[in-house]
Scaffold this motif. Structure first.
Motif, PDB file in Angstrom:
ATOM      1  N   UNK A  31       0.796  -1.218   0.000  1.00 29.90           N
ATOM      2  CA  UNK A  31       0.000   0.000   0.000  1.00 29.90           C
ATOM      3  C   UNK A  31       0.825   1.263   0.000  1.00 29.90           C
ATOM      4  N   UNK A  32       2.132   1.135   0.264  1.00 26.57           N
ATOM      5  CA  UNK A  32       3.015   2.309   0.245  1.00 26.57           C
ATOM      6  C   UNK A  32       3.367   2.647  -1.205  1.00 26.57           C
ATOM      7  N   UNK A  33       3.267   3.906  -1.595  1.00 28.42           N
ATOM      8  CA  UNK A  33       3.495   4.269  -2.996  1.00 28.42           C
ATOM      9  C   UNK A  33       4.943   4.106  -3.448  1.00 28.42           C
ATOM     10  N   UNK A  34       5.867   4.036  -2.490  1.00 27.43           N
ATOM     11  CA  UNK A  34       7.279   3.984  -2.852  1.00 27.43           C
ATOM     12  C   UNK A  34       7.944   2.652  -2.498  1.00 27.43           C
ATOM     13  N   UNK A  35       7.143   1.614  -2.207  1.00 24.46           N
ATOM     14  CA  UNK A  35       7.674   0.297  -1.874  1.00 24.46           C
ATOM     15  C   UNK A  35       7.042  -0.749  -2.783  1.00 24.46           C
ATOM     16  N   UNK A  36       7.871  -1.595  -3.384  1.00 26.49           N
ATOM     17  CA  UNK A  36       7.388  -2.670  -4.240  1.00 26.49           C
ATOM     18  C   UNK A  36       7.910  -4.005  -3.715  1.00 26.49           C
ATOM     19  N   UNK A  37       7.006  -4.915  -3.369  1.00 24.35           N
ATOM     20  CA  UNK A  37       7.400  -6.259  -2.949  1.00 24.35           C
ATOM     21  C   UNK A  37       7.662  -7.072  -4.218  1.00 24.35           C
ATOM     22  N   UNK A  94      11.621   0.354   6.530  1.00 26.88           N
ATOM     23  CA  UNK A  94      12.092  -0.048   5.195  1.00 26.88           C
ATOM     24  C   UNK A  94      12.655   1.152   4.448  1.00 26.88           C
ATOM     25  N   UNK A  95      11.958   2.259   4.524  1.00 23.02           N
ATOM     26  CA  UNK A  95      12.432   3.467   3.837  1.00 23.02           C
ATOM     27  C   UNK A  95      13.776   3.934   4.392  1.00 23.02           C
ATOM     28  N   UNK A  96      13.882   3.941   5.713  1.00 22.10           N
ATOM     29  CA  UNK A  96      15.117   4.414   6.341  1.00 22.10           C
ATOM     30  C   UNK A  96      16.306   3.544   5.953  1.00 22.10           C
ATOM     31  N   UNK A  97      16.117   2.242   6.020  1.00 19.48           N
ATOM     32  CA  UNK A  97      17.221   1.327   5.700  1.00 19.48           C
ATOM     33  C   UNK A  97      17.608   1.454   4.231  1.00 19.48           C
ATOM     34  N   UNK A  98      16.618   1.589   3.356  1.00 20.65           N
ATOM     35  CA  UNK A  98      16.913   1.765   1.928  1.00 20.65           C
ATOM     36  C   UNK A  98      17.707   3.036   1.682  1.00 20.65           C
ATOM     37  N   UNK A  99      17.491   4.039   2.545  1.00 15.06           N
ATOM     38  CA  UNK A  99      18.200   5.318   2.406  1.00 15.06           C
ATOM     39  C   UNK A  99      19.547   5.314   3.126  1.00 15.06           C
ATOM     40  N   UNK A 100      19.929   4.168   3.687  1.00  8.04           N
ATOM     41  CA  UNK A 100      21.230   4.065   4.345  1.00  8.04           C
ATOM     42  C   UNK A 100      21.230   4.432   5.802  1.00  8.04           C
TER      43      UNK A 100
END
Length: 221
Positions: A23-29, A115-121
């Motif tokens: 449901x998050x617009x910036x995350x794709x499983x 998830x967003x934070x980890x993806x951003x380092x």
């Protein structure tokens, strides 16, 4: 768009996570796995940015899968799914290079944010979690006097400002908090963090924090 691989042996848990994260617009499983043994091939096939990894799985558990994955160059970041208060293996996962962890009963929006934070380092390691890690290291130890001496020797190889930044990371401080406390800019803090990782041969900030804890909280302290 953050590409995510879900790894959990419970199909209902995977379905819930997929629905939540999808449901998050910036995350794709991009893929799912029911066991740690499937991770390597799925990573090669789908090139995820982040792997959300359960610990307890029947054949290859999340600890072994994380260790194998993070030992490879260019590996995606790993967030461990855990029940922290009962799972004594979290430290092993973090030492293997996991970028953090989330509890299975964490609010959906917080899992998405992790998830967003980890993806951003930015590894997910809050001050509250840091205190629990300190307690675990203090209780369980990390090899006694030799381990503490080794950790202190490694930290002593850092420059003065790098050492100060490492200690601040060990306290669970963000880059902004470190910058304010040490009177430097956030980009300068990031530069110091990169140098620390390179000098010590570590994967991420979590491992810096654990090294600081080893140096200060071994049983012979």
């Amino acid at each position: 768009m953050v590409r995510l691989l879900l790894v959990d042996d419970d199909p209902l848990m995977r379905a819930g996570l997929r629905m939540m994260l999808g449901g998050a617009p910036d995350v794709e499983v991009v893929a799912e796995a029911a066991d740690g043994g499937e991770v390597a091939s799925l990573v090669r096939e789908h090139s995820p940015d982040v792997v959300l990894m359960d610990i307890r799985m029947p054949t290859v558990d999340g600890l072994a899968a994380t260790e194998a994955l993070r030992a490879r160059p260019g590996a995606p970041e790993v967030i461990v799914l855990t029940t922290f208060n009962t799972d004594e293996h979290v430290l092993r996962a973090l030492r293997a290079g996991a970028a953090g962890f989330v509890l299975k009963d964490t609010a959906p929006r917080e899992i998405v944010e992790a998830v967003r934070k980890v993806a951003a380092g930015e590894p997910v390691l809050s001050p509250a979690v840091t205190r629990q890690l300190i307690a675990q290291v203090a209780d369980a130890g990390a090899g006694g006097r030799g381990a503490r001496a080794t950790a202190r020797r490694r930290l002593a190889s850092l420059g003065e400002r790098e050492h100060e930044v490492a200690l601040a990371i060990g306290e669970g401080r963000s880059n902004a908090q470190i910058a304010a406390g040490l009177h430097m800019s956030v980009p300068t803090v990031k530069t110091h963090v990169s140098r620390i990782l390179g000098k010590l041969g570590l994967n991420n900030r979590v491992q810096i924090a654990l090294l600081v804890h080893d140096a200060a909280f071994s049983p012979d302290r």
